[in-house]
Design a protein around this motif. Structure first.
Motif, PDB file in Angstrom:
ATOM      1  N   CYS A  62     -31.878   0.421 -81.011  1.00 21.09           N
ATOM      2  CA  CYS A  62     -31.126   1.460 -81.711  1.00 21.09           C
ATOM      3  C   CYS A  62     -30.631   0.871 -83.014  1.00 21.09           C
ATOM      4  O   CYS A  62     -30.210  -0.292 -83.052  1.00 21.09           O
ATOM      5  CB  CYS A  62     -29.947   1.917 -80.842  1.00 21.09           C
ATOM      6  SG  CYS A  62     -28.856   3.121 -81.634  1.00 21.09           S
ATOM      7  N   LEU A  70     -35.116  -1.642 -75.406  1.00 23.03           N
ATOM      8  CA  LEU A  70     -34.222  -0.588 -75.878  1.00 23.03           C
ATOM      9  C   LEU A  70     -33.762  -0.998 -77.261  1.00 23.03           C
ATOM     10  O   LEU A  70     -33.237  -2.096 -77.448  1.00 23.03           O
ATOM     11  CB  LEU A  70     -33.013  -0.442 -74.945  1.00 23.03           C
ATOM     12  CG  LEU A  70     -31.919   0.525 -75.426  1.00 23.03           C
ATOM     13  CD1 LEU A  70     -32.391   1.968 -75.305  1.00 23.03           C
ATOM     14  CD2 LEU A  70     -30.637   0.331 -74.622  1.00 23.03           C
ATOM     15  N   ALA A 104     -36.676   3.805 -76.311  1.00 24.84           N
ATOM     16  CA  ALA A 104     -36.716   2.982 -75.096  1.00 24.84           C
ATOM     17  C   ALA A 104     -38.126   2.966 -74.533  1.00 24.84           C
ATOM     18  O   ALA A 104     -38.807   4.002 -74.492  1.00 24.84           O
ATOM     19  CB  ALA A 104     -35.746   3.529 -74.057  1.00 24.84           C
ATOM     20  N   TYR A 124     -38.174  11.589 -71.862  1.00 27.75           N
ATOM     21  CA  TYR A 124     -37.443  10.565 -71.133  1.00 27.75           C
ATOM     22  C   TYR A 124     -36.897  11.109 -69.810  1.00 27.75           C
ATOM     23  O   TYR A 124     -36.357  12.230 -69.772  1.00 27.75           O
ATOM     24  CB  TYR A 124     -36.246  10.062 -71.951  1.00 27.75           C
ATOM     25  CG  TYR A 124     -36.606   9.259 -73.183  1.00 27.75           C
ATOM     26  CD1 TYR A 124     -37.267   8.036 -73.077  1.00 27.75           C
ATOM     27  CD2 TYR A 124     -36.250   9.708 -74.456  1.00 27.75           C
ATOM     28  CE1 TYR A 124     -37.573   7.296 -74.203  1.00 27.75           C
ATOM     29  CE2 TYR A 124     -36.539   8.973 -75.586  1.00 27.75           C
ATOM     30  CZ  TYR A 124     -37.207   7.760 -75.466  1.00 27.75           C
ATOM     31  OH  TYR A 124     -37.503   7.027 -76.583  1.00 27.75           O
ATOM     32  N   ILE A 162     -32.964   7.244 -68.409  1.00 29.84           N
ATOM     33  CA  ILE A 162     -33.195   6.744 -69.763  1.00 29.84           C
ATOM     34  C   ILE A 162     -32.442   7.592 -70.787  1.00 29.84           C
ATOM     35  O   ILE A 162     -31.930   7.063 -71.784  1.00 29.84           O
ATOM     36  CB  ILE A 162     -34.703   6.718 -70.085  1.00 29.84           C
ATOM     37  CG1 ILE A 162     -35.439   5.821 -69.090  1.00 29.84           C
ATOM     38  CG2 ILE A 162     -34.927   6.201 -71.507  1.00 29.84           C
ATOM     39  CD1 ILE A 162     -34.965   4.376 -69.063  1.00 29.84           C
ATOM     40  N   VAL A 215     -36.805  -1.440 -67.653  1.00 25.77           N
ATOM     41  CA  VAL A 215     -36.770  -1.145 -69.088  1.00 25.77           C
ATOM     42  C   VAL A 215     -37.161  -2.409 -69.842  1.00 25.77           C
ATOM     43  O   VAL A 215     -36.478  -3.426 -69.754  1.00 25.77           O
ATOM     44  CB  VAL A 215     -35.370  -0.675 -69.532  1.00 25.77           C
ATOM     45  CG1 VAL A 215     -35.350  -0.404 -71.034  1.00 25.77           C
ATOM     46  CG2 VAL A 215     -34.954   0.574 -68.769  1.00 25.77           C
ATOM     47  N   LEU A 253     -30.037   5.725 -73.288  1.00 27.37           N
ATOM     48  CA  LEU A 253     -30.253   5.828 -74.732  1.00 27.37           C
ATOM     49  C   LEU A 253     -29.092   6.562 -75.403  1.00 27.37           C
ATOM     50  O   LEU A 253     -28.706   6.226 -76.525  1.00 27.37           O
ATOM     51  CB  LEU A 253     -31.584   6.529 -75.013  1.00 27.37           C
ATOM     52  CG  LEU A 253     -32.076   6.524 -76.457  1.00 27.37           C
ATOM     53  CD1 LEU A 253     -32.091   5.119 -77.037  1.00 27.37           C
ATOM     54  CD2 LEU A 253     -33.466   7.139 -76.537  1.00 27.37           C
ATOM     55  N   ALA A 287     -26.491   4.028 -75.863  1.00 29.00           N
ATOM     56  CA  ALA A 287     -26.872   3.108 -76.932  1.00 29.00           C
ATOM     57  C   ALA A 287     -26.641   3.725 -78.311  1.00 29.00           C
ATOM     58  O   ALA A 287     -26.198   3.043 -79.241  1.00 29.00           O
ATOM     59  CB  ALA A 287     -28.337   2.702 -76.775  1.00 29.00           C
TER      60      ALA A 287
END
Length: 301
Positions: free
Chosen positions: A92, A90, A103, A45, A49, A87, A53, A56
């Motif tokens: 999670c 995404l 992602a 990534y 990102i 994006v 992430l 997230a």
């Protein structure tokens, strides 16, 4: 008074809950260290990102920590999608202390956004879907626009609009010499002090909630990320003037991708033989690639 019963202090990769009985408020705090690196290691990534992430994953742990501990199959899933952003997806989820995230993004478009792109630049006109599954056949989902400066604000909007629960969330994230570290705190006001009771009314301007927001708003990114400051220490620094802080130790947090060949075999077996034949490669195998952990499974079902 900080109510702890000879419990060791909590520093990283573990969830901590606490309540403020006199203010009818509850909170969750988490600091993620090695867990984030394990999740990010599955893919190469770029920095924007990894930051997104990481945020997230903290949000997933904080919101997942609101689920009742007695439901082993209880799960929180957060998914952000867009039609025109850099994006495209995404996702999670959190279940019993296990976190995973992924992602999907357009590399050329992302590279044009600079080092610190805004939420709107990343997602365009996107939306955030948050799903709570209790593990007892109950499922709740709310969908809100991806608005605000960051994911934390979008999640605050979810609780305000979908759950009518006054909520404050603060997230911090940084790259360190040992990898990425991220942390956060979530506070909520529960009207009439109920947990498990019907809320009789909701007041975003309740004096108890305004007091909590004023104190919690003093937390700095440095304090959230300080490896030498325990999560109990954060609660004490913010609310030491309250009559009582009831500490609720939470589960250890780990990377928890649940993919395995047996599961994928059971899924693929449900497809008609003709469709399975179209899935096979030149060796007659069906290859399944797990987006969360990047493992590939060769199935002969």
């Amino acid at each position: 008074m900080l109510a702890m019963q000879n419990q060791p202090e909590t520093f990283a990769d573990k969830l901590l809950g606490f309540t403020l009985p006199s203010r009818n408020a509850r909170a969750r705090v988490v600091r993620l260290d090695s867990v984030i690196d394990k999740v990010l290691a599955a893919h190469d990534y770029p920095p924007p990102i990894t930051h997104l992430l990481g945020e997230a994953l903290v949000l997933g742990a904080l919101m997942g920590g609101l689920l009742k501990a007695d439901g082993s199959d209880a799960q929180l899933t957060m998914q952000a999608q867009t039609k025109d952003g850099a994006v495209s997806l995404l996702v999670c989820d959190y279940r019993g202390g296990e976190l995973r995230g992924y992602a999907d993004f357009d590399s050329p478009r992302l590279s044009q956004l600079g080092a610190n792109p805004s939420l709107s630049a990343l997602f365009g006109e996107g939306y955030l879907a948050i799903t709570f599954e209790t593990g007892q056949g109950q499922r709740y989902q709310g969908i809100v626009p991806l608005e605000g400066d960051n994911l934390a604000q979008a999640c605050e909007n979810y609780f305000t609009q979908s759950e009518q629960i006054p909520t404050l969330i603060r997230i911090a994230s940084k790259s360190a010499s040992t990898g990425r570290v991220a942390a956060g705190i979530l506070l909520q006001h529960l009207a009439d002090g109920e947990e498990g009771r019907e809320r009789l009314h909701v007041r975003m301007d309740h004096p108890d909630w305004e007091h909590i927001v004023a104190l919690a708003g003093t937390i700095s990114h440095e304090e959230l990320l300080d490896p030498d400051l325990s999560l109990e220490g954060i609660a004490w620094r913010l609310f030491h003037e309250e009559p009582e802080i009831r500490i609720q130790p939470g589960p250890h947090i780990s990377r928890g991708c649940r993919c395995n060949a047996e599961y994928y075999n059971s899924v693929i077996a449900r497809f008609p033989e003709a469709e399975r034949e179209e899935m096979r490669d030149e060796q007659g195998l069906i290859v399944v690639d797990c987006a969360f952990c990047a493992k590939k499974f060769e199935l002969s079902v």
